[in-house]
Design a protein around this motif. Structure first.
Motif, short mmCIF file in Angstrom:
data_model
loop_
_atom_site.label_atom_id
_atom_site.label_comp_id
_atom_site.label_asym_id
_atom_site.label_seq_id
_atom_site.Cartn_x
_atom_site.Cartn_y
_atom_site.Cartn_z
N MET A 73 -29.30 23.32 -92.03
CA MET A 73 -28.69 24.03 -90.91
C MET A 73 -29.68 24.95 -90.21
SD MET A 73 -25.44 26.61 -90.82
CE MET A 73 -24.34 25.35 -91.42
N VAL A 74 -29.68 24.88 -88.88
CA VAL A 74 -30.47 25.78 -88.05
C VAL A 74 -29.52 26.39 -87.03
CG1 VAL A 74 -32.36 26.00 -86.39
CG2 VAL A 74 -32.58 24.47 -88.34
N ARG A 75 -29.60 27.70 -86.88
CA ARG A 75 -28.78 28.42 -85.89
C ARG A 75 -29.68 28.83 -84.73
NH1 ARG A 75 -23.27 28.24 -87.37
NH2 ARG A 75 -23.14 28.74 -89.57
N HIS A 76 -29.19 28.61 -83.53
CA HIS A 76 -29.93 28.90 -82.29
C HIS A 76 -29.05 29.86 -81.49
CE1 HIS A 76 -32.51 27.83 -78.82
NE2 HIS A 76 -31.43 27.54 -78.13
N VAL A 114 -26.40 18.31 -80.93
CA VAL A 114 -25.74 19.58 -81.26
C VAL A 114 -24.63 19.32 -82.28
CG1 VAL A 114 -24.35 21.47 -80.32
CG2 VAL A 114 -26.27 20.55 -78.99
N ALA A 115 -24.68 20.04 -83.40
CA ALA A 115 -23.61 19.92 -84.40
C ALA A 115 -22.39 20.74 -83.99
CB ALA A 115 -24.12 20.38 -85.77
N SER A 116 -22.61 21.95 -83.48
CA SER A 116 -21.50 22.78 -83.00
C SER A 116 -22.04 23.84 -82.06
CB SER A 116 -20.73 23.43 -84.16
OG SER A 116 -21.53 24.40 -84.80
N LEU A 117 -21.14 24.40 -81.27
CA LEU A 117 -21.50 25.45 -80.32
C LEU A 117 -20.33 26.41 -80.20
CD1 LEU A 117 -23.28 24.98 -76.95
CD2 LEU A 117 -21.37 26.52 -77.14
N GLU A 118 -20.63 27.70 -80.31
CA GLU A 118 -19.63 28.75 -80.13
C GLU A 118 -20.11 29.66 -79.01
OE1 GLU A 118 -18.37 30.59 -84.01
OE2 GLU A 118 -19.97 29.26 -84.72
N THR A 119 -19.18 30.21 -78.24
CA THR A 119 -19.57 31.11 -77.16
C THR A 119 -18.52 32.20 -76.99
OG1 THR A 119 -20.28 31.28 -74.85
CG2 THR A 119 -18.49 29.74 -75.31
N GLY A 120 -18.96 33.30 -76.43
CA GLY A 120 -18.04 34.39 -76.13
C GLY A 120 -18.75 35.49 -75.37
N ALA A 121 -17.93 36.29 -74.69
CA ALA A 121 -18.45 37.46 -73.96
C ALA A 121 -18.70 38.59 -74.95
CB ALA A 121 -17.46 37.89 -72.89
N TYR A 136 -24.11 32.69 -77.16
CA TYR A 136 -23.89 31.31 -77.57
C TYR A 136 -24.54 31.13 -78.93
CZ TYR A 136 -23.40 31.04 -72.50
OH TYR A 136 -23.04 31.28 -71.20
N LEU A 137 -23.87 30.45 -79.83
CA LEU A 137 -24.44 30.12 -81.13
C LEU A 137 -24.39 28.60 -81.27
CD1 LEU A 137 -25.62 30.97 -83.85
CD2 LEU A 137 -23.27 31.17 -84.69
N VAL A 138 -25.57 27.99 -81.22
CA VAL A 138 -25.68 26.53 -81.32
C VAL A 138 -26.18 26.20 -82.72
CG1 VAL A 138 -26.65 24.45 -80.27
CG2 VAL A 138 -26.34 26.52 -78.86
N THR A 139 -25.53 25.25 -83.36
CA THR A 139 -25.92 24.84 -84.71
C THR A 139 -26.45 23.42 -84.67
OG1 THR A 139 -24.24 26.29 -85.67
CG2 THR A 139 -25.09 24.54 -87.09
N PHE A 140 -27.54 23.22 -85.40
CA PHE A 140 -28.17 21.91 -85.52
C PHE A 140 -28.23 21.54 -86.99
CE2 PHE A 140 -29.92 23.96 -81.77
CZ PHE A 140 -29.69 23.01 -80.80
#
Length: 192
Positions: A73-76, A114-121, A136-140
């Motif tokens: 897992m890598v978090r971007h 992209v395995a998953s992506l989360e976003t928020g203000a 934004y938190l993108v997971t690979f």
């Protein structure tokens, strides 16, 4: 919001790069998160960026961006501050297009990156957001997937970077005042 893509095959993860800055033309932020007057808008390469480029040179673009390159897992993490005058509709379009990368970011063979992506203000009351407004938190699943996704200016060889992410950076750049990018590989929890 969480956006996820079901992976059919295991994919490797990635590490830390600050690449959107140069392409977006947004001012760089220093290690403290504050804009660093000694660091120009096109940042000099820090030790992590130099190490990544040396690794690319050592293994070559094909291996560096392969889905099985350094699996795990890598978090971007990406955070934006928008330019003054950017409308709510323009901000929403930047986020819509960023989220769309969960399905648009594909390798030449059609496999998702992209395995998953989360976003928020930004919603913290700690007064430590430094003007950053959207995260934004993108997971690979591997460093190879992250390397392919991030692409230019690190990986420039055709077929070894994600054209959808590249197009997003070109679109979003004019709306961004500041960008922070921070990648990490989560450490295994310590035993009690």
């Amino acid at each position: 919001m969480v956006f996820s893509h079901a992976l059919k095959t295991p994919l490797p993860l990635c590490g830390a790069l600050c690449l959107v800055l140069a392409l977006a033309g947004a001012p760089a932020l220093g290690a403290t998160g504050r804009q660093n007057a000694s660091r120009p808008a096109s940042p000099a390469l820090d030790s992590a960026a130099l190490a990544v480029r040396a690794e690319l040179n050592a293994v070559g673009a094909a291996r560096f961006t392969a889905p099985d390159y350094k699996p795990g897992m890598v978090r971007h993490m990406v955070m934006f501050a928008f330019r003054p005058g950017t409308t709510a509709a323009q901000r929403a379009e930047v986020t819509r297009r960023f989220v769309a990368l969960t399905t648009l970011s594909r390798r030449p063979d059609g496999k998702a990156v992209v395995a998953s992506l989360e976003t928020g203000a930004q919603s913290s009351g700690e007064n430590a957001d430094l003007g950053l407004e959207q995260g934004y938190l993108v997971t690979f699943a591997s460093e190879g997937d992250r390397n392919f996704y991030v692409g230019r200016p690190i990986v420039t060889e055709a077929g070894h970077f994600d054209p959808a992410h590249d197009a997003f950076k070109t679109f979003a750049g004019p709306y961004l005042a500041r960008v922070v990018v921070f990648d990490f590989t989560p450490a295994a929890p310590a035993a009690p």
